[in-house]
Design an enzyme around this catalytic site. Structure first.
Site, mmCIF file in Angstrom:
data_model
loop_
_atom_site.group_PDB
_atom_site.id
_atom_site.type_symbol
_atom_site.label_atom_id
_atom_site.label_comp_id
_atom_site.label_asym_id
_atom_site.label_seq_id
_atom_site.Cartn_x
_atom_site.Cartn_y
_atom_site.Cartn_z
ATOM 1 N N TRP A 31 4.823 -2.851 -0.518
ATOM 2 C CA TRP A 31 3.506 -2.876 -1.619
ATOM 3 C C TRP A 31 3.907 -1.852 -2.454
ATOM 4 O O TRP A 31 4.806 -0.337 -2.893
ATOM 5 C CB TRP A 31 2.916 -1.657 -0.790
ATOM 6 C CG TRP A 31 1.374 -1.546 -1.350
ATOM 7 C CD1 TRP A 31 1.301 -0.491 -2.026
ATOM 8 C CD2 TRP A 31 0.336 -2.682 -1.811
ATOM 9 N NE1 TRP A 31 -0.210 -0.491 -2.500
ATOM 10 C CE2 TRP A 31 -0.215 -1.654 -2.265
ATOM 11 C CE3 TRP A 31 0.089 -3.833 -1.485
ATOM 12 C CZ2 TRP A 31 -1.370 -2.629 -2.968
ATOM 13 C CZ3 TRP A 31 -1.121 -4.152 -1.973
ATOM 14 C CH2 TRP A 31 -1.761 -3.751 -2.577
ATOM 15 N N ASN A 206 0.805 5.876 -8.551
ATOM 16 C CA ASN A 206 2.041 6.582 -7.704
ATOM 17 C C ASN A 206 1.855 4.747 -7.608
ATOM 18 O O ASN A 206 0.823 3.824 -6.497
ATOM 19 C CB ASN A 206 1.692 7.276 -7.037
ATOM 20 C CG ASN A 206 2.879 6.975 -6.173
ATOM 21 O OD1 ASN A 206 3.052 6.910 -4.895
ATOM 22 N ND2 ASN A 206 4.136 8.238 -6.331
ATOM 23 N N SER A 208 2.115 4.104 -4.607
ATOM 24 C CA SER A 208 2.136 3.782 -3.639
ATOM 25 C C SER A 208 0.427 3.998 -2.884
ATOM 26 O O SER A 208 -0.238 4.084 -1.666
ATOM 27 C CB SER A 208 2.560 5.624 -1.970
ATOM 28 O OG SER A 208 1.699 6.357 -2.528
ATOM 29 N N LYS A 209 0.233 4.191 -4.516
ATOM 30 C CA LYS A 209 -1.219 3.886 -4.114
ATOM 31 C C LYS A 209 -1.971 2.339 -3.843
ATOM 32 O O LYS A 209 -1.302 1.177 -4.093
ATOM 33 C CB LYS A 209 -1.725 4.639 -5.416
ATOM 34 C CG LYS A 209 -1.537 5.790 -5.586
ATOM 35 C CD LYS A 209 -1.988 6.918 -4.124
ATOM 36 C CE LYS A 209 -2.349 8.948 -4.326
ATOM 37 N NZ LYS A 209 -0.457 8.678 -4.101
ATOM 38 N N ASN A 210 -3.246 2.586 -3.935
ATOM 39 C CA ASN A 210 -4.414 1.033 -3.304
ATOM 40 C C ASN A 210 -3.913 0.020 -5.171
ATOM 41 O O ASN A 210 -3.886 -0.524 -5.133
ATOM 42 C CB ASN A 210 -5.717 1.602 -3.316
ATOM 43 C CG ASN A 210 -5.545 1.938 -1.766
ATOM 44 O OD1 ASN A 210 -4.771 3.054 -1.439
ATOM 45 N ND2 ASN A 210 -6.954 1.799 -1.063
#
Length: 463
Positions: A31, A206, A208-210
């Protein structure tokens, strides 16, 4: 923690030699997922030769700002370099300055509380609601003083906070509301998108975000044209830089260098075209997981009030000692044992944040700018104590989280196996409860203090 030799009844658990519930070959999908469309967007920027908001004629950053404002439903959007910069710039744009106080929830990522410090403002912490994990409106009101200028309303893990109560309290006291929606892209509160309700609102892009970029990025949304203009100036040296034409290099106010990157803006624009569809699949996958786990009363799954939706950035679960036949005082040891059992089964259960923000050394030891802002004239430097935030301490000790595993649209089969692992752990609840009553346990926030001591000693020997 120390675990004694298990009874025979737990032999099927992976932590005691049994087979894992989640096959090792079933892994978390990468992701964000990068498509050919994303690659083409990046190549478009490389061919343009325009890479920042200071590049005359640059179009990707302005395009992302326009599209995200439309998605959220605000009049303006200002892109910046990252989510923490977005908070600092937003707070500055609504008028927060030296010596002002900013109320921040005791449970959040550190950036929610350091952003005020970057403006020489004083963070004042308030406890959370133990069900939503968000700012408790009553605790917010109790934290207000004549110096309170703003409140940072974090929509933790993707669930909107109680914005009606919070904004009503803020309005009575003349306090600016700044939504921290770093984890809540797409979530809605009473039909409105988060990030459209406060005086200024922030998002992180970032990786890591959705809604992610290929690195770092941040967005500020507002309906106030003056706030948007000040935010645009603060992000780049206090200048007003035209979209086309010559740059004057005139600084109208004290600003930072928080300008965004055109490559990352283009990448996010590409991902935004798929964002609603991905969110819908994530809702379905997470809903199926939580539906299964709701059958096991020892696991308290995230609750979503009827008047809002959840973005499902992070999944936090609490353990219920009573359902395991234990006293309430066993919550922490039980969580530790259950977390270890789940990890052995292949579920990446782990804590999210080890201690309340007011227990972080930057606050307890006032490691700001040589003792400032706390030493500013008129500032009442109240102590920061973890024990003043009992709801936060309890949630940290009796809960664990799942991150990243559920973000990919194809995560459904993996989450089904995670549900199998929870079921397996629940089936062995009596034996695990017996282990929990004998296991040595150190609360998260105390363990975090020891980790901090060790890290500091390693970085600065002899100090």
């Amino acid at each position: 923690m120390t675990i004694q030799q298990p009874a025979r009844s737990v032999a099927g658990l992976a932590m005691f030699g049994g087979a894992r519930a989640v096959p090792r070959e079933l892994r978390i999908r990468p992701w964000p997922m990068v498509t050919e469309q994303d690659e083409q967007a990046v190549q478009r920027v490389l061919r343009s030769g325009r890479f920042t908001s200071a590049s005359s004629g640059e179009r990707e950053i302005a395009g992302l700002e326009r599209e995200w404002a439309r998605h959220v439903g605000t009049g303006h959007c200002v892109a910046v370099s990252n989510g923490t910069a977005a908070l600092s710039v937003a707070l500055g744009a609504v008028g927060v300055g030296a010596g002002d106080e900013v109320v921040v929830p005791a449970l959040s990522f550190i950036g929610s509380a350091t952003a005020p410090l970057h403006l020489m403002a004083v963070p004042v912490f308030a406890d959370i609601d133990p069900v939503t994990f968000n700012l408790d409106p009553a605790a917010f009101e109790a934290a207000i003083t004549p110096r309170t200028k703003a409140v940072v309303v974090v929509h933790l893990h993707g669930l909107p906070a109680d914005l009606d109560r919070i904004t009503a309290i803020a309005a009575r006291h003349g306090i600016a509301v700044v939504e921290d929606a770093a984890q809540a892209h797409g979530a809605r509160y009473r039909g409105r998108a988060v990030g459209s309700i406060g005086a200024a609102n922030t998002f992180s892009l970032n990786v890591s975000k959705n809604l992610a970029t290929c690195g770092e990025g941040g967005l500020i949304t507002t309906d106030d044209a003056d706030v948007a203009t000040r935010a645009t100036m603060l992000r780049q040296f206090g200048e007003l830089i035209p979209a086309d034409g010559d740059r004057s290099y005139v600084a109208h106010l004290l600003g930072w260098n928080c300008k965004p990157n055109a490559i990352q803006a283009a990448f996010t624009r590409s991902r935004l075209t798929r964002f609603p569809a991905e969110a819908a699949v994530r809702e379905e996958n997470v809903g199926r997981l939580l539906g299964r786990l709701a059958a096991y009363p020892g696991f308290l799954v995230p609750e979503v009030p009827r008047d809002r939706t959840h973005a499902w950035h992070i999944l936090r679960f609490r353990v219920d000692p009573a359902a395991f036949g234990l006293a309430d005082t066993c919550a922490g040891p039980l969580r530790a044992v259950v977390q270890r059992a789940l990890r052995a089964e292949g579920v990446p259960a782990a804590p999210y944040q080890l201690q309340p923000l007011p227990a972080q050394r930057v606050f307890t030891e006032r490691r700001g700018f040589g003792g400032y802002p706390w030493a500013l004239p008129g500032v009442v430097a109240r102590p920061y104590r973890a024990e003043d935030f009992p709801a936060t301490l309890r949630v940290l000790d009796d809960s664990f989280a799942l991150q990243k595993a559920h973000l990919h649209p194809d995560a459904g089969p993996l989450l089904d196996r995670y549900a199998d692992a929870f079921e397996k752990v629940w089936e062995h609840r009596d034996a695990l409860a017996a282990v929990a009553t004998t296991a040595a346990h150190t609360p998260h926030w105390e363990r975090a203090s020891r980790i901090a001591d060790a890290e500091w000693a390693a970085a600065f020997p002899g100090r």
